[in-house]
Design a protein around this motif. Structure first.
Motif, PDB file in Angstrom:
ATOM      1  N   GLY A  43     103.160  23.116 -28.204  1.00 20.70           N
ATOM      2  CA  GLY A  43     103.475  22.973 -29.618  1.00 20.70           C
ATOM      3  C   GLY A  43     102.920  21.686 -30.181  1.00 20.70           C
TER       4      GLY A  43
ATOM      5  N   PHE B  14     106.853  23.106 -25.412  1.00 22.41           N
ATOM      6  CA  PHE B  14     106.811  22.056 -26.416  1.00 22.41           C
ATOM      7  C   PHE B  14     105.514  21.252 -26.331  1.00 22.41           C
TER       8      PHE B  14
ATOM      9  N   LYS C 200     110.800  25.025 -38.208  1.00 22.73           N
ATOM     10  CA  LYS C 200     110.768  25.877 -37.021  1.00 22.73           C
ATOM     11  C   LYS C 200     112.138  25.941 -36.358  1.00 22.73           C
ATOM     12  N   PHE C 201     112.838  24.816 -36.355  1.00 19.23           N
ATOM     13  CA  PHE C 201     114.177  24.784 -35.769  1.00 19.23           C
ATOM     14  C   PHE C 201     115.116  25.716 -36.534  1.00 19.23           C
TER      15      PHE C 201
ATOM     16  N   ARG D  55     100.041  21.250 -33.046  1.00 20.74           N
ATOM     17  CA  ARG D  55     100.333  20.448 -34.232  1.00 20.74           C
ATOM     18  C   ARG D  55      99.288  19.351 -34.400  1.00 20.74           C
TER      19      ARG D  55
ATOM     20  N   SER E 175     112.143  18.546 -30.365  1.00 22.75           N
ATOM     21  CA  SER E 175     110.763  18.955 -30.104  1.00 22.75           C
ATOM     22  C   SER E 175     110.124  19.746 -31.234  1.00 22.75           C
ATOM     23  N   LEU E 176     110.924  20.238 -32.166  1.00 19.47           N
ATOM     24  CA  LEU E 176     110.393  21.068 -33.247  1.00 19.47           C
ATOM     25  C   LEU E 176     110.718  20.453 -34.599  1.00 19.47           C
ATOM     26  N   ASN E 177     109.891  20.765 -35.589  1.00 18.05           N
ATOM     27  CA  ASN E 177     110.205  20.288 -36.931  1.00 18.05           C
ATOM     28  C   ASN E 177     111.351  21.112 -37.513  1.00 18.05           C
TER      29      ASN E 177
ATOM     30  N   LEU F 271     107.065  30.538 -30.228  1.00 22.79           N
ATOM     31  CA  LEU F 271     108.185  30.365 -31.151  1.00 22.79           C
ATOM     32  C   LEU F 271     108.982  31.666 -31.263  1.00 22.79           C
TER      33      LEU F 271
ATOM     34  N   LEU G  86     115.671  21.703 -28.443  1.00 20.85           N
ATOM     35  CA  LEU G  86     114.749  22.182 -29.472  1.00 20.85           C
ATOM     36  C   LEU G  86     114.653  21.221 -30.652  1.00 20.85           C
TER      37      LEU G  86
END
Length: 246
Positions: A16, A13, A116-117, A20, A111-113, A57, A108
């Motif tokens: 990531g 993350f 992506k999730f 980003r 930590s992810l948008n 990912l 997750l």
């Protein structure tokens, strides 16, 4: 490999967030006064970081499915108790799978948008349903209470996925309905369902269902159950051309 240890995800993350940040601030980097060589080095580093982020990912996508295979393999490793089930509570291995998926969701999701999730969990119901249906031959026998217990296992998984994706999963419902067919007292009932609703599973899935139903009968009941006959009837129902060619 320990499936309870997700410390490595923190590194993932972090990368990531870095990638980003690079993308969001790329316009600022254009204003930096860098020599052509340094600019090329920086550009290559940014591309490498972005590529690594996408690769990670994909690894997470596969990792989640590996968790499902792992816990369901533990579940199907010992199905003897389903022939003599004393309760209908969900299996402990199923509950462990659900806890693992919930833990992955919490980690997750923070930590992810959203895009992506969603990518990581899309199609997971299909994977789980396929494993559950195709693994029916792993049952040596199954009682009526065992069928109820199995249906509750699937329902428990479905609830977990609903919490993760905030939507029901039609594929898991198919798995639930598949095992419910074992409630049919007579194999003719399965044939009637095929005739009324059409083919909902593969030919092999239906045959596995008949074979499990046969194995679950007492020795006296098996004498009145012509397995070969019903297998042929299922094949004919699913492949009308077989009947026409005879």
């Amino acid at each position: 490999m320990s499936y309870s240890d997700h410390s490595s995800l923190n590194i993932i993350f972090t990368l990531g967030f870095i990638s980003r940040s690079i993308k969001q601030n790329s316009s600022h980097y254009d204003q930096l006064k860098l020599s052509p060589i340094n600019l090329e080095i920086f550009s290559n580093a940014m591309k490498t970081t972005l590529t690594l982020a996408y690769d990670i990912l994909l690894v997470l996508f596969l990792e989640i499915r590996l968790h499902c295979f792992y816990y369901l393999s533990l579940f199907f490793h010992d199905t003897l108790n389903y022939a003599y089930a004393l309760n209908t509570d969900p299996d402990e291995n199923i509950m462990t799978l659900n806890r693992d998926l919930s833990h992955l969701q919490e980690t997750l999701n923070s930590s992810l948008n959203e895009k992506k999730f969603s990518f990581l969990f899309q199609g997971l119901g299909f994977v789980l349903a396929t494993i559950l249906i195709r693994s029916s031959p792993r049952f040596s026998r199954i009682s009526e209470l065992g069928v109820t217990k199995m249906c509750r296992n699937i329902f428990a998984i479905e609830q977990t996925l609903t919490q993760i994706r905030t939507a029901g999963d039609a594929e898991l419902m198919r798995a639930h309905q598949y095992y419910e067919l074992l409630y049919s007292i007579k194999p003719e009932d399965i044939l009637n369902i095929i005739e009324e609703h059409g083919q909902e599973y593969s030919e092999q899935d239906y045959l596995h269902l008949l074979q499990l139903q046969y194995r679950s009968l007492s020795s006296d009941e098996r004498e009145h159950f012509d397995l070969s006959k019903y297998e042929q009837l299922v094949k004919t129902a699913l492949n009308p051309q077989i009947k026409n060619s005879n």
